[in-house]
Enzyme design. Structure first.
Site, PDB file in Angstrom:
ATOM      1  N   HIS A 152      -9.700   1.446   4.733  1.00 39.71           N
ATOM      2  CA  HIS A 152      -8.497   1.882   5.313  1.00 39.71           C
ATOM      3  C   HIS A 152      -8.570   2.751   6.564  1.00 39.71           C
ATOM      4  O   HIS A 152      -9.463   3.725   6.729  1.00 39.71           O
ATOM      5  CB  HIS A 152      -7.232   2.528   4.369  1.00 39.71           C
ATOM      6  CG  HIS A 152      -6.014   2.296   5.019  1.00 39.71           C
ATOM      7  ND1 HIS A 152      -5.407   2.990   5.768  1.00 39.71           N
ATOM      8  CD2 HIS A 152      -5.199   1.237   4.953  1.00 39.71           C
ATOM      9  CE1 HIS A 152      -4.225   2.756   6.138  1.00 39.71           C
ATOM     10  NE2 HIS A 152      -4.115   1.819   5.612  1.00 39.71           N
TER      11      HIS A 152
ATOM     12  N   GLU B 114      -5.816  -4.692  11.027  1.00 43.03           N
ATOM     13  CA  GLU B 114      -4.870  -3.553  10.968  1.00 43.03           C
ATOM     14  C   GLU B 114      -5.024  -2.818  12.295  1.00 43.03           C
ATOM     15  O   GLU B 114      -5.947  -2.059  12.455  1.00 43.03           O
ATOM     16  CB  GLU B 114      -4.716  -2.499  10.046  1.00 43.03           C
ATOM     17  CG  GLU B 114      -4.695  -3.202   8.654  1.00 43.03           C
ATOM     18  CD  GLU B 114      -3.755  -2.228   7.592  1.00 43.03           C
ATOM     19  OE1 GLU B 114      -2.610  -2.523   7.274  1.00 43.03           O
ATOM     20  OE2 GLU B 114      -4.394  -1.369   7.374  1.00 43.03           O
TER      21      GLU B 114
ATOM     22  N   SER C 141       3.104  -2.149  10.532  1.00 48.58           N
ATOM     23  CA  SER C 141       4.510  -2.025  10.556  1.00 48.58           C
ATOM     24  C   SER C 141       5.291  -3.591  10.282  1.00 48.58           C
ATOM     25  O   SER C 141       6.184  -3.912  10.985  1.00 48.58           O
ATOM     26  CB  SER C 141       5.061  -1.741  11.957  1.00 48.58           C
ATOM     27  OG  SER C 141       4.516  -0.438  12.366  1.00 48.58           O
TER      28      SER C 141
ATOM     29  N   ASN D 210       0.965  -1.298   0.146  1.00 45.68           N
ATOM     30  CA  ASN D 210       0.104  -0.113  -0.074  1.00 45.68           C
ATOM     31  C   ASN D 210       0.906   1.324   0.195  1.00 45.68           C
ATOM     32  O   ASN D 210       1.353   1.600   0.834  1.00 45.68           O
ATOM     33  CB  ASN D 210      -1.042  -0.077   1.305  1.00 45.68           C
ATOM     34  CG  ASN D 210      -1.864   1.388   1.400  1.00 45.68           C
ATOM     35  OD1 ASN D 210      -1.871   1.771   0.333  1.00 45.68           O
ATOM     36  ND2 ASN D 210      -2.212   1.431   2.835  1.00 45.68           N
ATOM     37  N   TRP D 211       0.970   1.777  -0.999  1.00 48.38           N
ATOM     38  CA  TRP D 211       1.955   2.883  -1.400  1.00 48.38           C
ATOM     39  C   TRP D 211       1.361   4.238  -0.750  1.00 48.38           C
ATOM     40  O   TRP D 211       1.831   5.276  -0.733  1.00 48.38           O
ATOM     41  CB  TRP D 211       2.318   3.143  -2.937  1.00 48.38           C
ATOM     42  CG  TRP D 211       3.025   2.233  -3.131  1.00 48.38           C
ATOM     43  CD1 TRP D 211       3.791   1.337  -2.750  1.00 48.38           C
ATOM     44  CD2 TRP D 211       3.577   2.216  -4.856  1.00 48.38           C
ATOM     45  NE1 TRP D 211       4.364   0.089  -3.459  1.00 48.38           N
ATOM     46  CE2 TRP D 211       4.364   0.992  -4.642  1.00 48.38           C
ATOM     47  CE3 TRP D 211       3.375   2.931  -5.906  1.00 48.38           C
ATOM     48  CZ2 TRP D 211       4.995   0.718  -5.982  1.00 48.38           C
ATOM     49  CZ3 TRP D 211       4.069   2.494  -6.976  1.00 48.38           C
ATOM     50  CH2 TRP D 211       4.917   1.348  -7.036  1.00 48.38           C
TER      51      TRP D 211
END
Ligand code: PEP
Length: 248
Positions: free
Chosen positions: A87, A158, A209, A8-9
């Site tokens: 997200h 996440e 992370s 995921n940029w």
């Protein structure tokens, strides 16, 4: 199925040229790359083995008067196969479970694979509410899906407190991101059970992370089908090593 590394940029890099360079360095069969919208066509062209993903979409699947939005069909037309939805950075901007549910449906309606992101913030974890929060996030979306969609959905757990680039709302961090993968397994098991009780089948990713140091640990858990990687996916050398680590 092979476990996947998803890159995921976010809002990176600055130029198309850099995006192409990064795409070439990330190009492996078990990788999905999520560039910003403007770079999708160039990255699609640069990738030979990896799959293309998008970071968001709009819930209306057809074209229409929706200024600034991008539809599932438009994404598909430039080669996108996966799409991140809900997200934590979108939720932080006010996106709610009901909107997220519509976006997941829009993705499925044109055959895009949704990556539904769920996760609690630090205060919720510390108050012992992580399971309750994630349960609601997941249930709201799943309750609106047609049965045929099952199995075509990834849930990315996440924990927001473990995402490296997210500013933490409380200054004192009692939990470290290093502990997060192990802690996540419990919650992923809970979600697997929850999903099975409503006769659904989904795959689970971990995100927060993930880097060269912990990618083996994350891929070592049977419950986890891959990782959603932010920061480390922007460092071509490190990400290249991560691809090697999980491919051997
Ligand atoms: C993310 O934003 O999805 C993410 C997991 O970021 P990072 O790897 O930088 O924590």
């Amino acid at each position: 199925m092979k476990k996947l590394l998803m890159a995921n940029w976010k809002m990176n890099p600055k130029t198309e040229k850099e995006a192409i360079r990064l795409a070439k360095a990330s190009d492996a069969a078990n990788v999905v790359v999520y560039p910003p919208f403007p770079f999708l066509p160039a990255v699609a062209k640069a990738l030979k083995k990896a799959t293309l993903g998008a970071q968001d979409l709009f819930w209306e699947a057809e074209t229409g008067p929706y200024t600034g939005e991008v539809s599932a069909r438009e994404l598909k037309s430039v080669g996108v196969e996966y799409v991140i939805i809900g997200h934590s950075s979108r939720r932080a901007l006010g996106e709610k479970d009901e909107v997220i549910a519509k976006k997941v449906q829009a993705a499925l309606s044109v055959g895009l694979v949704p990556i539904l992101c769920v996760g609690e913030v630090l205060e919720e974890r510390e108050a012992g509410r992580a399971q309750e929060v994630v349960d609601k996030q997941l249930r709201t979306v799943l309750s609106q899906l047609p049965l045929v969609a099952h199995g075509q959905l990834f849930v990315a757990y996440e924990p927001v407190w473990a995402i490296s680039t997210t500013p933490h709302s409380s200054g004192l961090q009692s939990l470290s991101a290093e502990e997060a993968p192990a802690k996540s397994v419990e919650l992923i098991r809970y979600m697997q059970h929850m999903v099975s009780t409503i006769q659904m089948e989904t795959k689970f990713l971990y995100g927060g992370s993930v880097n060269l140091k912990n990618v083996q640990e994350v891929f070592g858990y049977d419950e986890i089908d891959g990782a959603l990687v932010g920061g480390a996916s922007l460092k071509a050398a490190e990400f290249g090593k991560m691809i090697k680590e999980v491919s051997t």
